[in-house]
Write a protein that holds these residues in place. Structure first.
Motif, short mmCIF file in Angstrom:
data_model
loop_
_atom_site.label_atom_id
_atom_site.label_comp_id
_atom_site.label_asym_id
_atom_site.label_seq_id
_atom_site.Cartn_x
_atom_site.Cartn_y
_atom_site.Cartn_z
N ALA A 125 0.85 -1.20 0.00
CA ALA A 125 0.00 0.00 0.00
C ALA A 125 0.88 1.25 0.00
O ALA A 125 0.56 2.25 -0.63
CB ALA A 125 -0.92 -0.01 1.22
N CYS A 160 1.82 2.32 -3.40
CA CYS A 160 0.75 3.07 -4.10
C CYS A 160 0.87 4.55 -3.74
O CYS A 160 0.82 5.42 -4.61
CB CYS A 160 -0.63 2.57 -3.68
SG CYS A 160 -0.95 0.90 -4.17
N VAL A 175 -6.31 2.18 -3.79
CA VAL A 175 -6.03 0.80 -4.19
C VAL A 175 -7.24 0.29 -4.97
O VAL A 175 -8.36 0.32 -4.48
CB VAL A 175 -5.77 -0.10 -2.95
CG1 VAL A 175 -5.68 -1.57 -3.34
CG2 VAL A 175 -4.50 0.34 -2.24
N TYR A 208 -6.93 -5.21 -4.16
CA TYR A 208 -6.08 -5.85 -3.15
C TYR A 208 -6.39 -7.33 -3.25
O TYR A 208 -7.48 -7.78 -2.93
CB TYR A 208 -6.39 -5.25 -1.78
CG TYR A 208 -5.65 -5.88 -0.61
CD1 TYR A 208 -4.58 -6.75 -0.80
CD2 TYR A 208 -6.02 -5.59 0.70
CE1 TYR A 208 -3.92 -7.33 0.28
CE2 TYR A 208 -5.37 -6.16 1.79
CZ TYR A 208 -4.32 -7.03 1.56
OH TYR A 208 -3.67 -7.60 2.62
#
Ligand code: PEP
Ligand code: MG
Length: 589
Positions: free
Chosen positions: A290, A293, A301, A304
């Motif tokens: 994460a 990102c 996101v 996932y």
């Protein structure tokens, strides 16, 4: 010069001297010892196992701190294996009853176990046996670690090298790759391994270019030979000629300047020249990604892949493990950006030896996998949904169901989610009740039925990886049918158009989260088809943003309309390449 093809698992290009890591490597000096030496051998074994456990525990801590708990756990499992009494007893028995030296007993004991695992893996078949074979490979890694301690020497060639090398090996174990850094290893290539192997996942997390599954090539490489690893196209060039080196040096330089230039776009918005905003989201497999990102300027996101919670696990993840992982991703991304958490997509090519999966299915890709499995194993599914609803309070969480192929399946999933909500309410456990619920569109039936599904889903995400595979009946991992597997196929484009139109009619968001959306080539087409969200591996986001910022929606629509009139994938690809060359010449080589 030799060119070998494999699977690109981590992008980037490296040119440099090879370092051949020998996996067989450790030579055992003697097989048996005189009877009076047996107690001493047993002591040596115990001492080595203690040291191996301590080292593995140390690595567990170090890797957990550097790359997160999921990858650190690989070594936690090693530490437990070394400390395991039954493991030690088995080996001690060989020393006592056969007079084996400690080294030979370790090797014999582990190899026999590995043989059994490999036989079991072979019986389970190519897909279902993946986890068992992975366990067998791990046991070989354990063997090597204990032998090195028993023999009192360790070869640490990486520490000895002054400048970065390209590691080539038959296979790399997590204990080999764990300490790779871009300073010591500029890339690696292995003969074995697949895209979801531990090594592949570690390569991605370490951000070191890598190609795996190259097939036999070590016989053609000696230490110091110049090798090129092309993690963009998945190939290895052994002993390249001067022209190839020059070409690759240029490509590498272009790539590096492009990365720098693209990184400068991080905080700029993803808007077209005519001011249409496109939401760029990241795809992640592990909770700690994460952060990648956020670093790459993603708007959240978009996918996932929670099945990776099974990485290094022999049992189903607990509700607490699900909860902690989701909470951590939501907290990293922050409250104002969406996090689409996909429920477990187990089976076929992913974690196929998980309990409850049928090992004897002839065609696991068309079998009891993904949401079908979850709807059969309700406890497993409910555990995940509970954790999802509970963790949802920490941000803008969204739930997405994979592999939906009928509207009944979606309804069953939603009913179950309601039951879980009621249970939580009854138990007075805090949770987020208004989480949007969407579905992947990755089976042709779902695309064809998108107008019906759109009435019952809050959003769609088109999974082109599977949609291409199922539309063209071409296994996404089989190089023999790779010529058919093409996102540019007109049949795929028509399905995407149907889904986008169905979404627009019902006013729901439509995203694309397959690899297609991480390819600059497809960006004008996808935007032209009406997509306003794309989700890709975080490293691709700056590059995609650059294309978007050079694009006009009107122009993209013309591209899409023309592409839809073409008849073959080749025509579509060629046309898109020409268009991209016009829009952004630097991205086409
Ligand atoms: C897809 O199928 O496009 C997708 C995103 O899911 P996965 O690659 O995890 O199957
Ligand atoms: Mg899929």
């Amino acid at each position: 010069m030799e060119i070998r093809y494999g699977i690109a698992v981590s992008p980037g290009i490296a040119i440099g001297p090879a370092l051949v890591l020998d996996t067989e490597g450790v030579r055992i000096p003697y097989r048996t010892v005189p009877p009076e030496q047996i107690p001493a051998e047993i002591n040596r074994l115990r001492q080595a196992l203690r040291e191996a456990a301590a080292e593995a525990e140390e690595t567990h801590k170090r890797i957990s701190a550097r790359l997160g708990q999921a990858l650190g756990n690989i070594f936690g499992a090693h530490a437990s294996a070394f400390a395991d009494d039954s493991f030690r007893n088995e080996i001690e028995k060989l020393i006592r009853t056969q007079n084996f030296s400690a080294e030979y007993a370790v090797s014999r004991g582990i190899r026999e176990y590995v043989k059994k695992l490999e036989e079991a893996g072979a019986k389970l078949g190519e897909h279902a046996g993946v986890e068992v074979r992975r366990r067998a490979a791990e046991m070989i890694d354990l063997e090597k670690q204990v032998l090195v301690l028993l023999l009192g020497h360790r070869d640490e060639p990486l520490l000895a090298v002054g400048s970065p090398v390209i590691v080539v090996a038959n296979d790399l174990m997590p204990s080999d790759t764990a300490d790779f850094t871009p300073r010591t290893v500029s890339a690696f290539a292995t003969e074995s391994g697949g895209p979801t192997s531990h090594t592949a996942i570690l390569a991605g997390a370490l951000e070191i270019p890598a190609v795996v599954g190259v097939g036999r090539f070590l016989t053609d490489v000696s230490g110091g030979d110049i090798v090129i690893v092309d993690g963009e196209r998945g190939l290895v060039v052994i002993d390249p000629d001067d022209r190839t080196v020059a070409e690759y040096e240029e490509r590498r330089a272009v790539l590096l300047t492009r990365v720098d230039r693209y990184d400068a776009l991080r905080d700029k918005p993803a808007v077209t020249l005519d001011a249409v905003a496109i939401r760029l989201l990241g795809n992640i497999e592990l909770a700690q990604e994460a952060a990648h990102c956020a670093e790459r300027g993603a708007d959240g996101v978009g996918l996932y892949r929670t099945e990776f919670l099974y990485l290094n696990k022999t049992a189903d993840p607990t509700e607490a493990e699900h909860y902690e992982a989701y909470k951590s991703v939501l907290q990293t991304i922050g409250p104002d950006r969406p996090v689409v958490i996909r429920t477990l997509d187990l089976g076929a090519d992913k974690f196929s030896s998980v309990s409850g999966l049928l090992s004897n299915e002839k065609n696991p890709f068309l079998g009891l996998r993904s949401v079908r499995l979850c709807l059969r194993k309700l406890d497993l599914f409910k555990t995940q949904l509970r954790a999802l609803l509970r963790a949802g309070r920490y941000g803008d969480a969204r739930i997405m169901f994979p592999m939906i192929s009928t509207v009944e399946e979606l309804r069953q999933c939603k009913t179950l989610l309601n039951e879980v909500r009621e249970d939580l309410e009854d138990a007075g456990i805090p949770f987020k009740s208004d989480i949007p619920v969407g579905t992947m569109i990755e089976v042709p039936s779902a695309a064809l039925l998108a107008d019906v599904l759109a009435k019952e889903a809050d959003f769609f995400s088109i999974g082109t990886n599977d949609l291409v595979q199922y539309t063209l009946a071409a296994d996404r991992n089989n190089e023999n049918v790779a010529h058919l597997y093409n996102p540019a196929d007109p049949a795929v484009l028509r399905l995407i158009r149907m889904v986008v139109e169905a979404g627009a009619r019902e006013g729901i968001d439509v995203n694309v989260c397959g690899e297609m959306s991480g390819e600059p080539l497809y960006v004008p087409l996808l935007v032209g088809l009406g997509l306003r969200q794309l989700s890709a591996t975080p490293r691709k986001i700056p590059e995609i943003k650059r294309v978007i910022r050079q694009l006009k929606v009107e122009e993209a629509e013309r591209v899409a309309q023309h592409a839809l009139r073409l008849e073959t994938a080749r025509q579509v690809s060629n046309y898109l390449r020409d268009q991209l060359r016009r829009i952004l010449p630097e991205t086409v080589d």
